[in-house]
Design a protein around this motif. Structure first.
Motif, PDB file in Angstrom:
ATOM      1  N   THR A  62      11.312 -16.220  35.171  1.00  0.00           N
ATOM      2  CA  THR A  62      11.211 -17.546  34.556  1.00  0.00           C
ATOM      3  C   THR A  62       9.995 -17.641  33.651  1.00  0.00           C
ATOM      4  N   LEU A  63       8.869 -17.076  34.093  1.00  0.00           N
ATOM      5  CA  LEU A  63       7.670 -17.092  33.256  1.00  0.00           C
ATOM      6  C   LEU A  63       7.895 -16.288  31.982  1.00  0.00           C
ATOM      7  N   SER A  64       8.552 -15.144  32.097  1.00  0.00           N
ATOM      8  CA  SER A  64       8.856 -14.343  30.910  1.00  0.00           C
ATOM      9  C   SER A  64       9.795 -15.099  29.976  1.00  0.00           C
ATOM     10  N   SER A  65      10.735 -15.823  30.548  1.00  0.00           N
ATOM     11  CA  SER A  65      11.652 -16.638  29.742  1.00  0.00           C
ATOM     12  C   SER A  65      10.883 -17.707  28.974  1.00  0.00           C
ATOM     13  N   ALA A  66       9.864 -18.262  29.624  1.00  0.00           N
ATOM     14  CA  ALA A  66       9.070 -19.310  28.984  1.00  0.00           C
ATOM     15  C   ALA A  66       8.274 -18.753  27.799  1.00  0.00           C
ATOM     16  N   TYR A  67       7.689 -17.564  27.981  1.00  0.00           N
ATOM     17  CA  TYR A  67       6.963 -16.957  26.869  1.00  0.00           C
ATOM     18  C   TYR A  67       7.921 -16.534  25.751  1.00  0.00           C
ATOM     19  N   ALA A  68       9.084 -16.024  26.122  1.00  0.00           N
ATOM     20  CA  ALA A  68      10.093 -15.659  25.121  1.00  0.00           C
ATOM     21  C   ALA A  68      10.557 -16.897  24.359  1.00  0.00           C
ATOM     22  N   CYS A  69      10.667 -18.012  25.092  1.00  0.00           N
ATOM     23  CA  CYS A  69      11.017 -19.290  24.468  1.00  0.00           C
ATOM     24  C   CYS A  69       9.983 -19.656  23.403  1.00  0.00           C
ATOM     25  N   LYS A  70       8.704 -19.470  23.720  1.00  0.00           N
ATOM     26  CA  LYS A  70       7.631 -19.748  22.749  1.00  0.00           C
ATOM     27  C   LYS A  70       7.761 -18.880  21.505  1.00  0.00           C
ATOM     28  N   ALA A  71       8.384 -17.701  21.673  1.00  0.00           N
ATOM     29  CA  ALA A  71       8.556 -16.774  20.557  1.00  0.00           C
ATOM     30  C   ALA A  71       9.825 -17.067  19.745  1.00  0.00           C
ATOM     31  N   PHE A 114       3.652 -13.747  21.736  1.00  0.00           N
ATOM     32  CA  PHE A 114       4.278 -14.389  22.899  1.00  0.00           C
ATOM     33  C   PHE A 114       5.422 -13.533  23.449  1.00  0.00           C
ATOM     34  N   LEU A 115       6.191 -12.940  22.551  1.00  0.00           N
ATOM     35  CA  LEU A 115       7.288 -12.091  23.018  1.00  0.00           C
ATOM     36  C   LEU A 115       6.746 -10.868  23.756  1.00  0.00           C
ATOM     37  N   GLN A 116       5.642 -10.307  23.246  1.00  0.00           N
ATOM     38  CA  GLN A 116       5.022  -9.163  23.905  1.00  0.00           C
ATOM     39  C   GLN A 116       4.494  -9.547  25.284  1.00  0.00           C
ATOM     40  N   LEU A 150      15.390  -8.062  36.367  1.00  0.00           N
ATOM     41  CA  LEU A 150      14.170  -7.907  35.579  1.00  0.00           C
ATOM     42  C   LEU A 150      14.348  -6.820  34.520  1.00  0.00           C
ATOM     43  N   ASN A 151      14.990  -5.714  34.894  1.00  0.00           N
ATOM     44  CA  ASN A 151      15.192  -4.616  33.947  1.00  0.00           C
ATOM     45  C   ASN A 151      16.102  -5.030  32.797  1.00  0.00           C
ATOM     46  N   SER A 152      17.158  -5.773  33.119  1.00  0.00           N
ATOM     47  CA  SER A 152      18.080  -6.217  32.075  1.00  0.00           C
ATOM     48  C   SER A 152      17.372  -7.138  31.088  1.00  0.00           C
ATOM     49  N   PHE A 153      16.582  -8.078  31.615  1.00  0.00           N
ATOM     50  CA  PHE A 153      15.873  -9.000  30.732  1.00  0.00           C
ATOM     51  C   PHE A 153      14.813  -8.255  29.929  1.00  0.00           C
ATOM     52  N   ALA A 154      14.175  -7.269  30.546  1.00  0.00           N
ATOM     53  CA  ALA A 154      13.194  -6.458  29.821  1.00  0.00           C
ATOM     54  C   ALA A 154      13.871  -5.711  28.680  1.00  0.00           C
ATOM     55  N   PHE A 155      15.101  -5.265  28.894  1.00  0.00           N
ATOM     56  CA  PHE A 155      15.838  -4.601  27.824  1.00  0.00           C
ATOM     57  C   PHE A 155      16.112  -5.561  26.673  1.00  0.00           C
ATOM     58  N   TYR A 156      16.531  -6.776  26.978  1.00  0.00           N
ATOM     59  CA  TYR A 156      16.803  -7.756  25.920  1.00  0.00           C
ATOM     60  C   TYR A 156      15.540  -8.046  25.100  1.00  0.00           C
ATOM     61  N   LEU A 157      14.423  -8.242  25.801  1.00  0.00           N
ATOM     62  CA  LEU A 157      13.181  -8.529  25.080  1.00  0.00           C
ATOM     63  C   LEU A 157      12.676  -7.305  24.329  1.00  0.00           C
ATOM     64  N   SER A 158      12.922  -6.097  24.877  1.00  0.00           N
ATOM     65  CA  SER A 158      12.554  -4.866  24.165  1.00  0.00           C
ATOM     66  C   SER A 158      13.326  -4.763  22.854  1.00  0.00           C
ATOM     67  N   LEU A 159      14.599  -5.111  22.903  1.00  0.00           N
ATOM     68  CA  LEU A 159      15.428  -5.107  21.691  1.00  0.00           C
ATOM     69  C   LEU A 159      14.811  -6.005  20.620  1.00  0.00           C
ATOM     70  N   THR A 239       5.474   2.828  22.944  1.00  0.00           N
ATOM     71  CA  THR A 239       5.812   2.257  24.248  1.00  0.00           C
ATOM     72  C   THR A 239       6.981   1.282  24.147  1.00  0.00           C
ATOM     73  N   LEU A 240       7.072   0.561  23.050  1.00  0.00           N
ATOM     74  CA  LEU A 240       8.222  -0.324  22.857  1.00  0.00           C
ATOM     75  C   LEU A 240       9.520   0.479  22.857  1.00  0.00           C
ATOM     76  N   PHE A 241       9.529   1.562  22.094  1.00  0.00           N
ATOM     77  CA  PHE A 241      10.749   2.370  22.018  1.00  0.00           C
ATOM     78  C   PHE A 241      11.069   2.996  23.368  1.00  0.00           C
ATOM     79  N   ASN A 242      10.076   3.536  24.039  1.00  0.00           N
ATOM     80  CA  ASN A 242      10.324   4.207  25.315  1.00  0.00           C
ATOM     81  C   ASN A 242      10.766   3.228  26.407  1.00  0.00           C
ATOM     82  N   ASN A 243      10.221   2.012  26.404  1.00  0.00           N
ATOM     83  CA  ASN A 243      10.670   1.010  27.367  1.00  0.00           C
ATOM     84  C   ASN A 243      12.075   0.524  27.041  1.00  0.00           C
ATOM     85  N   PHE A 244      12.399   0.471  25.769  1.00  0.00           N
ATOM     86  CA  PHE A 244      13.761   0.144  25.341  1.00  0.00           C
ATOM     87  C   PHE A 244      14.747   1.166  25.905  1.00  0.00           C
TER      88      PHE A 244
END
Length: 321
Positions: A62-71, A114-116, A150-159, A239-244
């Protein structure tokens, strides 16, 4: 009497813990309600007032969603508008640089930052040290079935964040995503300035778009001088690419539908890139392809500009053209 007092103390402790969990659960609920209204700031304030909950997967997401929302990120837009733009797996970074969230225009761009922050909150969930490589396997081990969320959402934000990175540092056209065709904040045809060895390697790669042997002009925020790399900023891309790749691999086998069909062979492409580099440079430090921690990346590759150059040539220059 002592035994009785101990029992009372334990009961009080459990009651206190129960009340704390209820407060956190209530905060998560209220934060999610704020997010449905688009009130990103209230969601962040509600959650942070409870203190960071490193072992609570619902809180972290939820906190990550909030920061992503800010982005300006929305998962509905990712699936409905952005993913359909990815049509060629061989030029995946070009397509991603045209995403709705690919608006980065400086290193201090608020949406990018914020997205980072939202992404890193997911990557290091569970108290994983920033000094080690965070992985999807680690998160699954800590959180069980909720680790997949968490991994799925991390993938979306990595994209989204990788699209941001490619747009800015690849000097991409806002319309076509073509590398070196943006010219709003820079004029670079390449991500980096490449030395003679890597320039020769570019010739062996085939089509690398506007970046060719002798271009010798990378993005000013990735270059520290002639044939020199800004390691901090370059590691952000690595690191962005590797986490993706890591988060993609963690769930693509179980994902139904064809939304990610264009991503299915990315891991194979990475192995081919790694092999191609080691053929021309047997001493190449292949750990760079497994590095998902910014801190570890900077520690490992400080002073090793050439291996960073090889990585960027094989990955960013070939998948973005």
């Amino acid at each position: 009497m002592l035994r009785f007092l101990l029992i009372l103390a334990l009961c009080a402790q459990f009651a206190s813990c129960g009340k704390k969990e209820e407060k956190v659960d209530n905060a998560i609920l209220r934060a999610n309600l704020a997010l449905t209204r688009g009130d990103c700031d209230s969601a962040i304030s509600i959650l942070e007032l409870e203190g960071y909950q490193a072992k609570n997967a619902d809180y972290i997401k939820t906190l990550s969603s909030a920061y992503a929302c800010k982005a300006g990120y929305k998962t509905t837009v990712l699936f409905g508008t952005d993913l359909p733009k990815v049509s060629d797996p061989d030029m995946i970074l070009r397509d991603m640089s045209t995403f709705t969230t690919s608006t980065m225009d400086s290193l201090d761009n608020s949406a990018y930052l914020f997205l980072q922050r939202g992404l890193e909150n997911l990557l290091y969930a569970g108290g994983i040290s920033t000094a080690v490589n965070p992985t999807s396997a680690d998160r699954s081990a800590i959180f069980g079935s909720k680790g997949m969320d968490l991994n799925s959402f991390a993938f979306y934000l990595s994209l989204a964040q990788l699209g941001n990175f490619s747009f800015y540092f690849g000097n991409a056209s806002f319309v076509t995503g073509i590398k070196g065709a943006g010219n709003d904040t820079s004029t670079n045809p390449c991500y980096l300035d490449y030395n003679a060895n890597v320039n020769a390697f570019l010739d062996t790669l085939g089509d690398t778009g506007n970046c060719v042997n002798g271009s010798d002009e990378g993005h000013p925020d990735l270059v520290d001088g002639v044939d020199l790399v800004n390691v901090e900023n370059a590691c952000k891309g690595i690191t962005l690419f590797n986490n993706f790749v890591d988060t993609l691999d963690s769930f693509i086998g179980t994902f139904t539908g064809d939304d990610f069909s264009e991503f299915a062979n990315i891991s194979t492409a990475v192995e081919v890139a790694k092999l191609g580099i080691t053929v021309v440079k047997p001493t190449f430090d292949t750990r760079i392809f497994d590095t998902t921690s910014q801190q570890r990346c900077e520690n490992l590759f400080a002073g090793n500009d050439e291996d960073i150059m090889y990585f960027y040539a094989a990955v960013f220059e070939t998948l973005h053209r």
